[in-house]
Design a protein around this motif. Structure first.
Motif, PDB file in Angstrom:
ATOM      1  N   ILE A 161       0.843  -1.198   0.000  1.00 39.57           N
ATOM      2  CA  ILE A 161       0.000   0.000   0.000  1.00 39.57           C
ATOM      3  C   ILE A 161       0.878   1.246   0.000  1.00 39.57           C
ATOM      4  O   ILE A 161       0.606   2.222  -0.712  1.00 39.57           O
ATOM      5  CB  ILE A 161      -0.968  -0.007   1.192  1.00 39.57           C
ATOM      6  N   LYS A 162       1.949   1.205   0.756  1.00 38.57           N
ATOM      7  CA  LYS A 162       2.903   2.316   0.768  1.00 38.57           C
ATOM      8  C   LYS A 162       3.510   2.527  -0.616  1.00 38.57           C
ATOM      9  O   LYS A 162       3.684   3.666  -1.071  1.00 38.57           O
ATOM     10  CB  LYS A 162       4.004   2.050   1.796  1.00 38.57           C
ATOM     11  N   LYS A 163       3.821   1.426  -1.297  1.00 37.43           N
ATOM     12  CA  LYS A 163       4.378   1.514  -2.651  1.00 37.43           C
ATOM     13  C   LYS A 163       3.381   2.155  -3.608  1.00 37.43           C
ATOM     14  O   LYS A 163       3.741   2.975  -4.456  1.00 37.43           O
ATOM     15  CB  LYS A 163       4.757   0.126  -3.164  1.00 37.43           C
ATOM     16  N   PHE A 164       2.118   1.743  -3.482  1.00 38.74           N
ATOM     17  CA  PHE A 164       1.070   2.330  -4.326  1.00 38.74           C
ATOM     18  C   PHE A 164       0.970   3.829  -4.094  1.00 38.74           C
ATOM     19  O   PHE A 164       0.912   4.624  -5.048  1.00 38.74           O
ATOM     20  CB  PHE A 164      -0.282   1.669  -4.044  1.00 38.74           C
ATOM     21  N   ILE A 165       0.929   4.230  -2.830  1.00 34.12           N
ATOM     22  CA  ILE A 165       0.804   5.654  -2.498  1.00 34.12           C
ATOM     23  C   ILE A 165       1.969   6.445  -3.076  1.00 34.12           C
ATOM     24  O   ILE A 165       1.784   7.525  -3.668  1.00 34.12           O
ATOM     25  CB  ILE A 165       0.713   5.852  -0.970  1.00 34.12           C
ATOM     26  N   LYS A 166       3.176   5.915  -2.915  1.00 36.26           N
ATOM     27  CA  LYS A 166       4.365   6.603  -3.436  1.00 36.26           C
ATOM     28  C   LYS A 166       4.280   6.766  -4.948  1.00 36.26           C
ATOM     29  O   LYS A 166       4.575   7.835  -5.495  1.00 36.26           O
ATOM     30  CB  LYS A 166       5.631   5.838  -3.071  1.00 36.26           C
ATOM     31  N   ASP A 167       3.869   5.701  -5.631  1.00 38.73           N
ATOM     32  CA  ASP A 167       3.756   5.743  -7.087  1.00 38.73           C
ATOM     33  C   ASP A 167       2.714   6.771  -7.514  1.00 38.73           C
ATOM     34  O   ASP A 167       2.944   7.579  -8.429  1.00 38.73           O
ATOM     35  CB  ASP A 167       3.385   4.353  -7.606  1.00 38.73           C
ATOM     36  N   TYR A 168       1.576   6.758  -6.862  1.00 38.03           N
ATOM     37  CA  TYR A 168       0.495   7.717  -7.172  1.00 38.03           C
ATOM     38  C   TYR A 168       0.987   9.149  -6.970  1.00 38.03           C
ATOM     39  O   TYR A 168       0.798  10.018  -7.833  1.00 38.03           O
ATOM     40  CB  TYR A 168      -0.717   7.421  -6.294  1.00 38.03           C
ATOM     41  N   LEU A 169       1.630   9.411  -5.838  1.00 36.12           N
ATOM     42  CA  LEU A 169       2.087  10.772  -5.538  1.00 36.12           C
ATOM     43  C   LEU A 169       3.215  11.211  -6.469  1.00 36.12           C
ATOM     44  O   LEU A 169       3.321  12.397  -6.803  1.00 36.12           O
ATOM     45  CB  LEU A 169       2.531  10.874  -4.078  1.00 36.12           C
ATOM     46  N   ASP A 170       4.050  10.271  -6.892  1.00 34.34           N
ATOM     47  CA  ASP A 170       5.097  10.609  -7.864  1.00 34.34           C
ATOM     48  C   ASP A 170       4.475  11.078  -9.178  1.00 34.34           C
ATOM     49  O   ASP A 170       4.953  12.040  -9.800  1.00 34.34           O
ATOM     50  CB  ASP A 170       5.993   9.393  -8.134  1.00 34.34           C
ATOM     51  N   HIS A 171       3.424  10.401  -9.601  1.00 30.04           N
ATOM     52  CA  HIS A 171       2.731  10.803 -10.827  1.00 30.04           C
ATOM     53  C   HIS A 171       2.053  12.164 -10.653  1.00 30.04           C
ATOM     54  O   HIS A 171       2.046  12.981 -11.577  1.00 30.04           O
ATOM     55  CB  HIS A 171       1.700   9.745 -11.226  1.00 30.04           C
ATOM     56  N   LEU A 172       1.504  12.383  -9.468  1.00 29.13           N
ATOM     57  CA  LEU A 172       0.849  13.662  -9.204  1.00 29.13           C
ATOM     58  C   LEU A 172       1.863  14.800  -9.238  1.00 29.13           C
ATOM     59  O   LEU A 172       1.624  15.856  -9.856  1.00 29.13           O
ATOM     60  CB  LEU A 172       0.157  13.613  -7.835  1.00 29.13           C
ATOM     61  N   LYS A 173       3.000  14.588  -8.608  1.00 25.30           N
ATOM     62  CA  LYS A 173       4.051  15.607  -8.558  1.00 25.30           C
ATOM     63  C   LYS A 173       4.575  15.936  -9.947  1.00 25.30           C
ATOM     64  O   LYS A 173       4.851  17.097 -10.274  1.00 25.30           O
ATOM     65  CB  LYS A 173       5.191  15.115  -7.667  1.00 25.30           C
ATOM     66  N   LYS A 174       4.719  14.919 -10.779  1.00 21.53           N
ATOM     67  CA  LYS A 174       5.272  15.105 -12.128  1.00 21.53           C
ATOM     68  C   LYS A 174       4.202  15.408 -13.168  1.00 21.53           C
ATOM     69  O   LYS A 174       4.508  15.563 -14.353  1.00 21.53           O
ATOM     70  CB  LYS A 174       6.047  13.852 -12.534  1.00 21.53           C
ATOM     71  N   ASN A 175       2.941  15.472 -12.700  1.00 14.18           N
ATOM     72  CA  ASN A 175       1.819  15.750 -13.602  1.00 14.18           C
ATOM     73  C   ASN A 175       1.755  14.734 -14.740  1.00 14.18           C
ATOM     74  O   ASN A 175       1.548  15.086 -15.896  1.00 14.18           O
ATOM     75  CB  ASN A 175       1.923  17.173 -14.160  1.00 14.18           C
ATOM     76  N   LYS A 176       1.955  13.440 -14.377  1.00 14.79           N
ATOM     77  CA  LYS A 176       1.946  12.365 -15.354  1.00 14.79           C
ATOM     78  C   LYS A 176       0.669  11.537 -15.222  1.00 14.79           C
ATOM     79  O   LYS A 176       0.120  11.379 -14.132  1.00 14.79           O
ATOM     80  CB  LYS A 176       3.157  11.448 -15.147  1.00 14.79           C
ATOM     81  N   LYS A 177       0.213  10.987 -16.335  1.00 12.72           N
ATOM     82  CA  LYS A 177      -0.955  10.115 -16.353  1.00 12.72           C
ATOM     83  C   LYS A 177      -0.666   8.852 -15.552  1.00 12.72           C
ATOM     84  O   LYS A 177       0.390   8.242 -15.700  1.00 12.72           O
ATOM     85  CB  LYS A 177      -1.297   9.769 -17.805  1.00 12.72           C
ATOM     86  N   PHE A 178      -1.611   8.437 -14.698  1.00 12.93           N
ATOM     87  CA  PHE A 178      -1.435   7.242 -13.874  1.00 12.93           C
ATOM     88  C   PHE A 178      -1.913   6.022 -14.641  1.00 12.93           C
ATOM     89  O   PHE A 178      -2.986   6.035 -15.255  1.00 12.93           O
ATOM     90  CB  PHE A 178      -2.211   7.397 -12.570  1.00 12.93           C
TER      91      PHE A 178
END
Length: 238
Positions: free
Chosen positions: A211-228
């Motif tokens: 779950i922590k890995k998922f959150i990190k991945d999601y937030l990385d995409h949000l920070k970089k303004n990338k499509k999830f």
């Protein structure tokens, strides 16, 4: 600065709330009862709208963790997107393809990030063998059983949605596969055949911070303004 989350939902929603707190995120528990405890959907949506207005200045991401229901999922997500919240949505997603595409249009218009919480896609076993599975696997058997009689009627949706996500992402070319779910025992394993060799993984006792890995991945995409990658299109595509 860490993002601030708001969680909608009880039961599993409370667990998500506590996980986010343990990870030192600022998190708000939205003050809403279960939709079925309101007089009707209109009353629930009225209170939802009030709560969203109250938290708009405090948080940017809503984690939707209600009991899956196609109409309620659609209405709540529509309301959150129109209020310009980023979204994490718990599976299974029961909304029709046409309505999902409608929600996707709102998401794109408001430049929001939507991600579906398929945490088992972050298992080390799957990640480290990703290229091998996608290109060389001949067949796969996916099992997910839990000892929980509450899932007697819906284990195919609740547990099967995880397995279908694994099949879709890691084994997109395979036509020979089995997805097996149940509610009488604890059993979670993946068996992959590559040529004449079988690769096996039992994640029943998984202790990875998926779950922590998922959150990190999601937030990385949000920070970089990338499509999830695990977005609306992922849950409706074949």
């Amino acid at each position: 600065m860490k993002e601030t989350f708001a969680v909608i939902g009880n039961n599993w929603g409370n667990k998500i709330f506590n996980i986010l707190l343990a990870l030192n995120f600022k998190v708000i528990k939205v003050n809403l009862k279960s939709p079925k405890r309101y007089k009707n959907d209109k009353a629930y949506l009225y209170h939802l709208n009030k709560q969203l207005n109250l938290i708009r200045k405090e948080c940017s991401i809503i984690w939707l963790a209600i009991t899956p229901n196609k109409n309620k999922q659609f209405q709540i997500v529509k309301k959150c997107l129109n209020k310009k919240f980023h979204l994490i949505i718990e599976k299974p997603w029961l909304v029709s393809i046409n309505k999902t595409k409608y929600l996707e249009k709102i998401q794109k218009k408001n430049k929001l990030l939507v991600g579906f919480h398929f945490e088992y896609l972050y298992l080390n076993f799957l990640k480290k063998n990703e290229l091998k599975f996608k290109n060389l696997a001949n067949s796969v058997v996916l099992n997910f059983h839990v000892n929980n009689k509450k899932l007697k009627k819906n284990h195919k949706y609740e547990l099967g949605s995880h397995l279908f996500a694994i099949k879709k992402y890691y084994f997109p070319k395979i036509k020979k596969y089995q997805i097996i779910t149940g509610f009488k025992k604890n059993l979670r394993n993946i068996s992959v055949k590559i040529k004449n060799k079988k690769i096996f993984n039992n994640f029943t006792s998984n202790k990875e911070d998926i779950i922590k890995k998922f959150i990190k991945d999601y937030l990385d995409h949000l920070k970089k303004n990338k499509k999830f990658k695990f977005d609306f299109n992922f849950v409706i595509s074949d």
